[in-house]
Design an enzyme around this catalytic site. Structure first.
Site, PDB file in Angstrom:
ATOM      1  N   ASP A 254       0.912  -1.146  -0.070  1.00 35.03           N
ATOM      2  CA  ASP A 254       0.177   0.090   0.070  1.00 35.03           C
ATOM      3  C   ASP A 254       0.782   1.333  -0.179  1.00 35.03           C
ATOM      4  OD1 ASP A 254      -2.030  -1.585  -0.079  1.00 35.03           O
ATOM      5  OD2 ASP A 254      -2.709  -1.247   2.121  1.00 35.03           O
TER       6      ASP A 254
ATOM      7  N   ARG B 299      -0.362   5.128  17.432  1.00 35.42           N
ATOM      8  CA  ARG B 299      -0.578   5.934  16.573  1.00 35.42           C
ATOM      9  C   ARG B 299      -0.388   7.621  16.781  1.00 35.42           C
ATOM     10  NH1 ARG B 299       0.147   1.939  14.072  1.00 35.42           N
ATOM     11  NH2 ARG B 299      -1.303   0.761  12.810  1.00 35.42           N
TER      12      ARG B 299
ATOM     13  N   ASP C 106      -7.694   3.866  12.386  1.00 37.46           N
ATOM     14  CA  ASP C 106      -6.435   4.571  12.645  1.00 37.46           C
ATOM     15  C   ASP C 106      -6.366   5.893  11.814  1.00 37.46           C
ATOM     16  OD1 ASP C 106      -5.056   2.690  14.013  1.00 37.46           O
ATOM     17  OD2 ASP C 106      -4.237   1.514  12.531  1.00 37.46           O
TER      18      ASP C 106
ATOM     19  N   SER D  24      -4.691  -9.637   8.841  1.00 37.17           N
ATOM     20  CA  SER D  24      -4.027  -8.186   8.778  1.00 37.17           C
ATOM     21  C   SER D  24      -3.459  -7.875  10.056  1.00 37.17           C
ATOM     22  CB  SER D  24      -5.370  -7.271   8.523  1.00 37.17           C
ATOM     23  OG  SER D  24      -4.765  -5.978   8.910  1.00 37.17           O
TER      24      SER D  24
END
Length: 494
Positions: A108, A189, A218, A270
């Site tokens: 990605d 994050r 996120d 994932s």
């Protein structure tokens, strides 16, 4: 201070600008020589053990080499030709000067680099944060970023900051989301996004970008941090803009733009990993009725396969913060890493849950948090000695809101900061040690001690006490139970 390594990708030129942070925080610059061979240049790649608090920026410098200009004056396009970094040519969607991209080296983010250049006519600086995800995930990032068309790669070691300033405050607060989730991704994050804002200022970027999907939490966590720390930065979220719908589309885009596909085999799960935890989502886990496969787990052994003998450990705590393991003082990150190894060996810290995402949908995830599970058990147990009943009740009620705010990405919200000040004050006497027994997936408390303990054996003992007179209980019960007694009298017409 975070360890920093920043690499711009040179052509055959040997020009280098080296920046070092002086004692007053300013950047000082000087020209140094760069080896011309590829193998020699790779020796200057990201090696965090060699750069502590310094930034190394290398690259082909066009025109002036003045150290007054900290930014690289030329970048490399995908085909290796030098392009001016300050090109005024707009992309398909507008014009940005320079974008700092949260970069993992996966498919990605590798595709996002050329997409940003094509759509915004910008220079792309890739940023990678080391939050303890493991050295394997950091290997080869320079080559991948260069192949994708990035002008620069910046890597920061944030592990100690992550544990000390994000994980441990949540631990002290007792923050657990929806009864189970220990907030591993949620805490990571904001520390990453904060570092991105810092890098954007250092390199003169006018925008930041991330590879989060439009269906997850996120994206909110990153962007609320950006808004809080620098509201002038433009935020680009490709997954909310582009036509790419999935993995196959991304591969086709990469091939079209001559970007090497950075993966050969797709994991069916994932995953997100840092020093606190490892999360698993997707594939068979999307059906909440399915049991996770045994080979899915990576940080912990199956409790059935754990040692047949229990292991006892002692956690030292000061003011609600863990500081030592078995009597040995350790740094925050080192302490957590040691407990991950010990806990993982005993199958500690596996959580399988269905949670409510911030964006409204439910999702099923499996989390491995061996060290964190041990630390939560220790800190909460020590509070049973040092906090009174009402303090525990108020603290626990605020912990729910604290966890909710962290989960929602509101780390830099004044409300969370105010609650954190309360947590710091209320736990200032939570000092001592807790002994734990680890055995086949379970954590059992076997002992606790504190110099500030509110537990008094001479009062709590069944033996006669000069302080507590059992006869006093009758009057207490009469007063305490008076409202219930009055209501019953009313109902019975007395």
């Amino acid at each position: 201070m975070a360890e920093i390594s920043a690499t711009s990708f040179p052509s055959s030129s040997s020009s280098v600008l080296a920046f070092r942070t002086s004692h007053n925080g300013s950047l000082k610059c000087q020209n140094v020589a760069v080896p011309r061979t590829t193998s020699q240049f790779q020796e200057l790649s990201v090696k965090r053990s060699q750069l502590v608090g310094n930034a190394l920026v290398t690259g082909h410098v066009a025109g002036s080499r003045s150290c007054k200009n900290q930014a690289i004056r030329a970048v490399l396009s995908g085909d290796g030709t030098a392009l001016p970094a300050d090109s005024k040519e707009a992309g398909l969607r507008g014009k940005l000067k320079k974008v700092v991209l949260a970069y993992s080296g996966g498919l990605d983010t590798s595709v996002i680099v050329p997409w940003l250049k094509e759509n915004y006519g910008c220079e792309v600086v890739c940023f990678t944060a080391d939050v303890g995800q493991g050295i394997k995930e950091l290997e080869g990032l320079e080559q991948k970023a260069k192949a994708s068309g990035a002008s620069q790669l910046v890597v920061k070691d944030l592990t100690e900051e992550f544990v000390k300033d994000y994980i441990f405050p949540c631990l002290r607060a007792g923050a657990i989301y929806e009864r189970k989730y220990l907030l591993g991704t949620s805490m990571a994050r904001p520390v990453i996004a904060k570092a991105m804002v810092d890098v954007a200022a250092e390199v003169g970027a006018d925008a930041v970008a991330h590879g989060c999907t439009g269906k997850g939490n996120d994206q909110v966590r990153f962007e609320l941090t950006f808004f809080s720390l620098n509201p002038q930065l433009k935020v680009v979220a490709p997954w909310r803009e582009w036509e790419i719908q999935g993995r196959e589309d991304a591969i086709e885009y990469a091939k079209k733009h001559n970007i090497p596909v950075p993966v050969t085999k797709k994991s069916i799960y994932s995953r997100d990993r840092n020093l606190w935890h490892l999360s698993h989502e997707g594939d068979l886990l999307e059906d909440p009725a399915n049991e996770p496969k045994k080979d899915m787990y990576m940080m912990s052994v199956d409790p059935e396969d754990a040692p047949d003998q229990p292991e006892y450990i002692e956690i030292g705590i000061e003011s609600g913060i863990p500081v030592a393991l078995n009597g040995k003082a350790l740094s925050p990150a080192t302490l957590l890493a040691e407990l991950n190894t010990i806990g993982g060996k005993h199958g500690i810290g596996r959580i399988d849950m269905v949670e409510n995402r911030l964006v409204g949908m439910k999702s099923r995830g499996v989390y491995e948090t061996p060290g964190g599970t041990i630390l939560f058990a220790a800190v909460q147990e020590l509070e049973s000695l040092t906090l009174d009943r009402e303090s525990i009740q108020v603290k626990d009620s605020l912990a729910l809101k604290y966890a909710e705010m962290v989960y929602a990405g509101r780390w830099f919200d004044p409300l969370r900061e105010s609650m954190d000040a309360f947590m710091e004050k209320i736990t200032e006497t939570t000092t001592g040690s807790v002994t734990l027994k680890l055995y086949k997936g379970s954590v059992s408390v076997t002992g606790r001690r504190s110099p500030n303990s509110l537990y008094r054996q001479d009062i709590s003992s069944f033996e006669k006490s000069e302080i507590y007179n059992q006869a006093d209980a009758a009057g207490f019960i009469n007063i305490f139970g008076l409202p219930m007694r009055v209501r019953a009298m009313l109902e019975k017409g007395i």
